[in-house]
Design a protein around this motif. Structure first.
Motif, PDB file in Angstrom:
ATOM      1  N   PRO A 200      -4.219   6.979  -2.382  1.00 51.70           N
ATOM      2  CA  PRO A 200      -3.633   6.436  -3.629  1.00 51.70           C
ATOM      3  C   PRO A 200      -3.888   7.755  -4.936  1.00 51.70           C
ATOM      4  CG  PRO A 200      -4.528   4.676  -2.559  1.00 51.70           C
ATOM      5  CD  PRO A 200      -4.717   6.067  -1.633  1.00 51.70           C
TER       6      PRO A 200
ATOM      7  N   ASP B  36      -5.659  -6.573  -1.038  1.00 54.71           N
ATOM      8  CA  ASP B  36      -5.775  -4.941  -0.968  1.00 54.71           C
ATOM      9  C   ASP B  36      -6.431  -4.453   0.199  1.00 54.71           C
ATOM     10  OD1 ASP B  36      -4.401  -5.080  -3.336  1.00 54.71           O
ATOM     11  OD2 ASP B  36      -6.334  -4.837  -4.651  1.00 54.71           O
TER      12      ASP B  36
ATOM     13  N   GLY C 148      -4.589  -2.243   3.118  1.00 53.35           N
ATOM     14  CA  GLY C 148      -5.033  -0.646   3.062  1.00 53.35           C
ATOM     15  C   GLY C 148      -5.249  -0.481   4.696  1.00 53.35           C
TER      16      GLY C 148
ATOM     17  N   ALA D 239       0.848  -1.090   0.049  1.00 56.34           N
ATOM     18  CA  ALA D 239       0.088   0.035  -0.081  1.00 56.34           C
ATOM     19  C   ALA D 239       0.745   1.295   0.108  1.00 56.34           C
ATOM     20  CB  ALA D 239      -0.697  -0.146   1.151  1.00 56.34           C
ATOM     21  N   ASP D 240       0.536   2.076  -0.892  1.00 56.05           N
ATOM     22  CA  ASP D 240       1.238   3.519  -0.893  1.00 56.05           C
ATOM     23  C   ASP D 240       2.871   3.247  -1.011  1.00 56.05           C
ATOM     24  OD1 ASP D 240      -1.344   4.396   0.020  1.00 56.05           O
ATOM     25  OD2 ASP D 240      -0.557   4.458   2.007  1.00 56.05           O
TER      26      ASP D 240
END
Length: 886
Positions: free
Chosen positions: A162, A132, A136, A101-102
């Motif tokens: 995002p 996902d 997150g 993530a990120d």
């Protein structure tokens, strides 16, 4: 939610939904040396178990590749990961999914079965979505930045959003083309505030300076938590701080504690619906900022956001055009090919033309009883050596791309290719499967530092699709006449669908392609906010086609038994699969319209009436046709969106509307020469001033199109800023002359402009005119011939500090002042050039006309002279309300 709670919920969902025997959640340690902890189903776990990092495990491989690893059996696991044989886990099939993530690697989700398991498409999609969601949740636990000293309020900034990060990344790629322009914006910001330092910065996890003026604490990239920009992003709007040492938000930051920053003012920069950075101005000593500073900087920041977005749109268009050209060239080369060997040779030829590709091989899998039924081809890479590598075998078995971005990965997966790679000077490899009935793999050797990104994967994936369709065409060529006819139909359909990018025309062609060749009726529905919207129809009977379209427009959605949707479209929307059935005695075939992983809508075919049209066409054939239709519609929709975005950006270079005033009537017209983007070098504006007067501006920047648009923005915003502060027309032009000469090199800075100031004082109205190298304004007055007013002064940007003479006259009720750019008088056509005399003659009987009608009359006049758009045209008419005095 704690980490233990997250693990329990996530693993419970992973196991329960697909019937797995166990699941594990690994979390990366902060030092990246090991994976920390697991929760296993079926036995108790006290806290988080430490699992040593091992590069031979699929969990670490998935994390390193940032791609899921699907192992359907013990045999496949032992072939790809021999080290697992020594680990008696008792599991058969396993899946390892990275948690990212990120752009942060957070861990891995593992799911296992006791025996073999093929992992259906639905299961893979579910597990990818679950991973996902877990990533997150982990990212949200870790997110949050505190600004200021201990005890200061906590400001949580969605820096890791995002969508925002994607916008920053997309715009960052375009900075190189406009670096000088961003420096000019920073210089303008510093000049507006009379400050020594100003910078334009994009902010992701770190701050990146992309344009600046002066040297100081803002000039280098730095962690975002130490950046002044973070304060600007954390507020709802501009931040104005006269004394940074006394402000709790800034006082503890290094730039302030070092004494480099005494006063600060910043405004956020927005683009594509996200705050992407900040325009910052700094003085080394505490001071009060000008009252107009925030408003002026907001205008400059808006211009920066527009410039970056426009450059990004242009970059996307260029990339889309390059991508379309490569695919078109590949398709053209494949036309008429009759053997798989010819396709393989064409494939490696076109693949080695891609940026960063040093060599390529087309590697077929052996057929039954024949080692090489579909001959391979190579350009620098040996086909036999490539086929023997574990990387190619993994690609063939899993039908997924395999990346080896460095020599370590190459040795693990493609060691047999190492001699060829050393000769090519290419230390990276990617293997890509071809979606064909007879398996094949494309192997590419990449130059140092290259990694196929998402855009590169899209190009290779589409090229693989084109090659696969060509191979399929050749393979089917020897089959019966029905199949040959289907392939000919598909090729003709592709040609028809490639005729243009207009959305409505593409939809109409899509419906008409199938009628009457495949069916008596066809309807195309598009997904609109979760429901189906009728978009196009075709029928063998023209009158019935009109009736069918009317019925569709009345229907809120295609229900069972509805002839609009033929009864099956809603089921396709819900299930995402092709549906076949009978409605009212007619066969019906509804196919999902899917492109690039997105469900765009449904295409439905049906008999015109019972007994007419025979049996439905083969489902695989119709699905292949619909996939081509989907790509064509998706491309047309994408082109429409980008065209609308570019035109929206262009409109922002001009005022959204003209002010409505009780005594003065304003109207404007603008016709750009560059109709593709609707932008050019002409500009105009109307600026109400503090003393109640009105300033009207028109100008012409050297050049046209996107290159002139940036200078146009500087010129318009500079004049607006100084005129809003009460400057006279001559003073405003002098300020713009200095700005152009100090910030723009060479002939590009040459600009012409006219500024008029209109003051209404009781019964008298005075207009002051100042023209810099520009066509003089025209006064249109009842009872008198139109005449030019004012004095010609030097062009802006040509010489250092010239005087700009003003001319003042009195206006009476009904009088009109027309200002325009030279695109009007230089209009050329069969009748010759219009010139100033022709314009004055055409205005002879125009006194007293409303401003809008006057400009329409001039536009009609230009139509007789202007047979091609050689130059931009801008016009503004200013009319004093009331009846003309005769």
């Amino acid at each position: 939610m704690s980490l233990d709670d997250l693990g329990s919920v996530a693993l419970g969902q992973g196991v329960g939904a697909i019937g797995a025997a166990g699941a594990v959640l690994y979390l990366c340690r902060h030092d990246g040396l090991s994976l920390a902890g697991s929760l296993r189903m079926g036995r108790s776990s006290d806290g988080w178990e430490l699992i040593p990092y091992d590069e031979t495990l699929p969990i670490t491989d998935a994390l390193r590749r940032r791609s899921a690893v699907w192992l359907p059996s013990v045999l496949v696991k032992q072939q790809l990961y021999p080290a697992l044989a020594a680990i008696g886990s008792g599991f058969g099939a396993t899946a390892s999914l990275p948690l990212v993530a990120d752009d942060r690697e957070l861990g891995v989700l593992g799911v296992a079965f006791t025996g073999e398991h093929s992992f259906s498409a639905a299961e893979r999609l579910f597990l990818l979505a679950l991973s996902d969601q877990i990533a997150g949740a982990l990212a949200r636990i870790a997110d949050g930045i505190t600004v200021g000293p201990p005890g200061a309020r906590r400001v949580c900034i969605p820096l890791s959003d995002p969508g925002r990060l994607a916008a920053v990344q997309r715009l960052r790629y375009s900075v190189g083309n406009v670096r000088a322009g961003l420096d000019r914006f920073a210089r303008l910001a510093a000049g507006v505030c009379d400050a020594p330092l100003a910078h334009v910065a994009l902010v992701d996890q770190d701050r990146t300076v992309v344009g600046g003026h002066g040297e100081g604490p803002l000039g280098a990239d730095q962690p975002v938590e130490e950046s002044l920009c973070l304060v600007t992003l954390s507020e709802d709007g501009p931040v104005e701080i006269p004394d940074a040492t006394r402000d709790g938000r800034l006082s503890s930051l290094p730039a302030v504690t070092s004494g480099a920053v005494g006063a600060y003012i910043g405004v956020p920069i927005s683009s594509e619906g996200h705050v992407i950075g900040a325009l910052c101005v700094v003085d080394r000593s505490p001071r009060e900022w000008p009252a107009s500073a925030v408003g002026s900087l907001t205008d400059v920041a808006a211009a920066v956001g527009h410039e970056l977005a426009m450059q990004a749109a242009l970059r996307d268009q260029r990339r889309a055009a390059d991508r379309a050209a490569r695919l078109r060239a590949l398709r053209d080369s494949l036309i008429g090919t009759e053997t798989a060997a010819a396709v393989a040779e064409i494939a490696v030829d076109h693949l080695t033309r891609l940026p960063g590709v040093k060599g390529a091989a087309f590697v077929p899998a052996p057929g039954s009883g024949d080692r090489d039924p579909a001959p391979g081809a190579m350009r620098g890479l040996a086909v036999d050596a490539a086929y023997s590598t574990p990387g190619v075998q993994e690609c063939l078995q899993l039908h997924l791309p395999v990346h080896a971005p460095d020599l370590t990965e190459v040795m693990a997966r493609f060691s047999a290719l190492l001699p060829d790679l050393l000769v090519l000077g290419a230390p990276a490899v990617v293997a890509w499967p071809l979606p064909t009935a007879r398996p094949a793999v494309i192997v590419l050797a990449l130059e140092g530092g290259r990694r196929i990104g998402s855009s590169g994967e899209d190009v290779i994936g589409e090229m693989a699709g084109v090659l696969a369709r060509s191979l399929a065409r050749i393979e089917l060529a020897g089959q019966d006449e029905t199949v040959r006819a289907e392939m000919a139909f598909l090729m003709e359909a592709s040609s028809q669908l490639d005729l243009g990018l207009d959305v409505e025309q593409t939809l109409a062609r899509a419906a008409r392609i199938a009628v009457p060749g495949l069916a008596g009726r066809c309807v195309v529905h598009l997904v609109d906010d979760g429901t189906l919207r009728p978009a196009a129809v075709a029928h063998v009977d023209a009158r019935a086609e009109a009736e069918m379209w009317t019925e569709q427009q009345r229907a809120t959605h295609p229900t069972a038994g509805s002839t609009a949707g033929f009864g099956l479209a809603e089921r396709v929307l819900a299930g995402g699969r092709t549906e076949v059935g009978t409605v009212a005695g007619c066969w019906v075939l509804s196919v999902p319209l899917r492109a690039h992983g997105r469900l765009l809508g449904v295409v439905s075919l049906a008999q015109a009436r019972p007994g007419l049209g025979g049996r439905p066409p083969r489902i695989p054939f119709v699905e292949s046709l619909v996939s081509r239709i989907a790509v064509a519609i998706d491309n047309a929709l994408l082109y429409q969106q980008r065209d609308e975005a570019a035109r929206a950006l262009a409109r922002r270079l001009l005022p959204p509307s003209l002010p409505q005033l009780p005594d003065i009537e304003l109207a404007a017209r603008y016709h750009p020469a560059d109709t593709a983007l609707g932008i050019g070098g002409d500009f105009y504006d109307a600026v109400p001033r503090p003393d109640g007067s009105l300033a009207v501006v028109i100008g012409d920047v050297c050049g046209r199109g996107p290159q002139a648009a940036g200078i146009t923005a500087i010129a318009r915003h500079t004049l607006r800023v100084v005129l809003e502060d009460g400057a006279s027309p001559s003073a405003a032009l002098s300020r713009l002359n200095r700005t152009l000469r100090s910030s723009i090199p060479g002939y590009e800075r040459l600009t012409t402009a006219v500024v008029i100031s209109i003051s209404v004082d009781g019964l008298h109205t005075e207009v002051t005119v100042c023209a810099a190298g520009h066509p003089l304004p025209v006064l249109i007055r009842a009872g008198e011939p139109p005449e030019e007013i004012g004095t010609v002064n030097p062009m802006l940007g040509a010489i250092g500090d010239p005087p700009f003479a003003e001319t003042s006259i009195r206006l009476d009720a009904g009088d009109t002042v027309l200002i325009y750019t030279d695109g009007v008088t230089e209009s050329r056509g069969p009748a010759g050039m219009l010139e100033t005399d022709g314009l004055l003659l055409g205005l002879a009987d125009s006194a007293g006309l409303p401003s809008g009608l006057l400009l329409d009359r001039i536009s009609d006049l230009l139509a007789r002279y202007r047979d091609r758009d050689d130059d931009d045209v801008a016009m503004v008419a200013v009319r004093l309300r009331g009846q003309p005095v005769l």
